[in-house]
Every structure is written in structure tokens, then in C-alpha cells.
Design an enzyme around this catalytic site. Structure first.
Site, PDB file in Angstrom:
ATOM      1  N   SER A 202       5.179   3.869  -6.144  1.00  0.00           N
ATOM      2  CA  SER A 202       5.201   3.078  -7.384  1.00  0.00           C
ATOM      3  C   SER A 202       6.150   3.674  -8.416  1.00  0.00           C
ATOM      4  O   SER A 202       6.490   4.860  -8.365  1.00  0.00           O
ATOM      5  CB  SER A 202       3.798   3.016  -8.004  1.00  0.00           C
ATOM      6  OG  SER A 202       2.852   2.582  -7.066  1.00  0.00           O
TER       7      SER A 202
HETATM    8  N1  SAH Z   1      -0.105   5.170  -4.413  1.00  0.00           N
HETATM    9  C1  SAH Z   1       1.062   5.099  -3.595  1.00  0.00           C
HETATM   10  C2  SAH Z   1       1.680   3.705  -3.601  1.00  0.00           C
HETATM   11  C3  SAH Z   1       1.674   3.194  -2.238  1.00  0.00           C
HETATM   12  S1  SAH Z   1       2.013   1.505  -1.997  1.00  0.00           S
HETATM   13  C4  SAH Z   1       2.062   6.176  -3.947  1.00  0.00           C
HETATM   14  O1  SAH Z   1       1.854   6.888  -4.936  1.00  0.00           O
HETATM   15  O2  SAH Z   1       3.044   6.340  -3.212  1.00  0.00           O
HETATM   16  C5  SAH Z   1       0.423   0.932  -1.488  1.00  0.00           C
HETATM   17  C6  SAH Z   1      -0.158   1.516  -0.244  1.00  0.00           C
HETATM   18  O3  SAH Z   1      -1.382   0.821  -0.014  1.00  0.00           O
HETATM   19  C7  SAH Z   1       0.665   1.312   1.033  1.00  0.00           C
HETATM   20  O4  SAH Z   1       0.908   2.548   1.623  1.00  0.00           O
HETATM   21  C8  SAH Z   1      -0.220   0.437   1.912  1.00  0.00           C
HETATM   22  O5  SAH Z   1      -0.124   0.733   3.284  1.00  0.00           O
HETATM   23  C9  SAH Z   1      -1.601   0.758   1.364  1.00  0.00           C
HETATM   24  N2  SAH Z   1      -2.631  -0.255   1.634  1.00  0.00           N
HETATM   25  C10 SAH Z   1      -2.515  -1.601   1.670  1.00  0.00           C
HETATM   26  N3  SAH Z   1      -3.700  -2.182   1.950  1.00  0.00           N
HETATM   27  C11 SAH Z   1      -4.599  -1.156   2.096  1.00  0.00           C
HETATM   28  C12 SAH Z   1      -5.996  -1.107   2.420  1.00  0.00           C
HETATM   29  N4  SAH Z   1      -6.723  -2.210   2.618  1.00  0.00           N
HETATM   30  N5  SAH Z   1      -6.585   0.117   2.472  1.00  0.00           N
HETATM   31  C13 SAH Z   1      -5.874   1.262   2.279  1.00  0.00           C
HETATM   32  N6  SAH Z   1      -4.554   1.266   1.990  1.00  0.00           N
HETATM   33  C14 SAH Z   1      -3.927   0.079   1.898  1.00  0.00           C
END
Ligand code: SAH
Length: 243
Positions: A93
């Protein structure tokens, strides 16, 4: 003579720098990023209901080495205030959004916080500086594994990284003082509301993948009553899984 001394200095310094496998530490860029975020807070204060973030949040942004959470080829862009690809169609993000979500959670040193969507692990690492324990859950096994290895490498011992569908939270470590979801679903997952402690806060984007998502603050009162507030339009990757 002075030239020779300078040259000698360079020659002596060279191997030291070459041997430093950690590379540049980008401290200046991190401080600039924190300042840029502070400026953006002022610009968005109308939406987010605050003129400043907690100083500890900005300190955490200035401390966590974001370049260690992005793929090698994006290292030199790690301190730009924007999201970056991390593989598997996912993104790390934008730092302003990470700081905002962290600030909205109002983290306290004794808290246990749940993060849904580990991704690179950056948000978890920022939170880990401010609370007792972060439990973070990721649905893509390879990303979860990479994040676990990264936390280990960086000595972040108060992060527990779990592989699974975070829609259902992580009841084993519940209840949580705060929950942050970093992927967007079209509703607030009821299991997460359940796993939030009375008096706790949850921050998450709500909206479909192709519609406007709203960054939403959920507060659970002492008597269990839940209040939701939409703060500002955002764009996150979709919350996937079997729900
Ligand atoms: N917080 C992260 C942002 C990652 S983007 C950072 O600091 O880099 C969002 C993430 O959510 C992705 O890696 C995606 O695979 C994950 N995601 C999507 N649906 C999900 C679910 N149901 N449970 C766990 N993770 C999920």
C-alpha cells in the site's frame, strides 16, 4: 599531499562500503517520506477528522525500512508515496494510507492487533513498533512464506504470520483491540466484528473491486454496539477467499 591523503581515505573506505551487504539505508528518504505524509494529512484533514497523526506513527514510518519490503527492482522507488507491485498481482500500500490506517487504529503498547492481508509485511512491521503483538494473515501461501522469512530476517519477533482466509479472522488469538484489513470486500466481515474487543477499532476498505471503495472506521463500544464511519475513497486489491 592532501590529495594523496584523500585518495588513501577513499581506498580505505571503499572495502568497508563494499562489504556492507545491507546496502544504503535510505534514512534521509524515510524522513522526507514522513514529512510528505504529514503534509498530506493537512490536505486531507477534512475527510479524516484530524490535522496530525500521532508522532509515534510518523516515527514508525521514518524507522521501518520500506525498501526491504519491495522487490529488488523497485528498491529505488521504495520511498515514493505510492503503492508498488509485490508480485502475485498484489501491491504494497501507499505509505500515506499505511500511516492513516495505523493512526485510525489508535494503537497502544499493550494491544494485540490483527491484520488481514499480510502482502509484503510492511503494514505489520509498522504496527509491530507500536503494539505488543501483530497477528497477520495472508491467503496466498507464497506471500505468507516470504513475509515470514522477512520478519525473521529483520528480527521482528512480535509478528505472528499465518496463512489462511482472513475473512474469518484468526479466532485462536482473538479478541483484538484493533483489526486492519488491507484488501477490499463489499461488506464488513461479521467474524471480524465478532473478534474485535469491546472498545476496539477496525479499519478497512469497503466496496467492490470495480466500484469506489470507502475507507471505513468501525468502532465497537463497551456494550458491543457497532458504529461505522466512511472516511475517504480509496483503492485496494480485492479481498478474495471462500466467503
Ligand atoms: N498490508 C499489505 C498490503 C497487501 S495487499 C502490505 O503492507 O504490503 C493485500 C493483501 O491481501 C494481498 O497480499 C492479498 O493476497 C491479501 N488477501 C486478499 N484476500 C485475502 C483474504 N481473504 N485473507 C487474507 N489475505 C487476503
Amino acid at each position: 599531499m592532501r590529495i594523496i591523503v584523500c585518495l588513501l581515505g577513499l581506498v580505505l573506505l571503499w572495502p568497508v562500503q563494499a562489504l556492507d551487504a545491507s546496502g544504503p539505508d535510505f534514512a534521509k528518504q524515510r524522513a522526507e517520506l514522513a514529512a510528505e505524509i504529514e503534509e498530506e494529512v493537512r490536505q486531507t484533514s477534512e475527510h479524516i477528522g484530524r490535522e496530525h497523526f500521532h508522532p509515534e506513527v510518523l516515527k514508525a514510518i521514518a524507522a521501518v525500512e520500506r525498501h526491504r519490503f519491495v522487490p529488488e527492482k523497485y528498491r529505488d522507488q521504495a520511498y515514493e508515496n505510492r503503492p508498488l507491485p509485490i508480485g502475485f498481482g498484489q501491491t504494497i500500500s501507499q505509505p500515506y494510507i499505511v500511516a492513516l490506517m495505523t493512526d485510525l487504529l489508535d494503537p497502544a503498547p499493550g494491544d494485540t492487533v490483527l491484520e488481514v492481508g499480510t502482502g509484503s509485511g510492511y503494514q505489520a512491521a509498522v504496527l509491530a513498533r507500536l503494539v505488543q503483538e501483530v497477528v497477520t494473515i495472508e491467503i496466498i501461501p507464497d506471500l505468507a512464506r516470504q513475509a515470514r522469512e522477512r520478519f525473521k530476517r529483520l528480527g521482528l519477533e512480535n509478528i505472528r504470520a499465518v496463512t489462511g482466509d482472513g475473512y474469518f479472522g484468526f479466532p485462536e488469538a482473538a479478541p483484538y483491540e484493533a483489526i486492519v484489513v488491507t484488501a477490499a470486500g463489499d461488506h464488513i466481515p461479521p467474524p471480524l466484528i465478532e473478534q474485535l474487543k469491546p472498545g476496539g477499532r477496525m479499519v478497512l476498505p469497503v466496496g467492490g473491486p470495480f466500484s469506489v471503495q470507502q475507507l471505513t472506521l468501525v468502532s465497537k463500544a463497551g456494550d458491543g454496539t457497532v458504529r461505522t464511519e466512511h472516511l475517504l475513497p480509496v483503492r485496494f486489491v480485492p479481498l478474495t477467499g471462500g466467503h
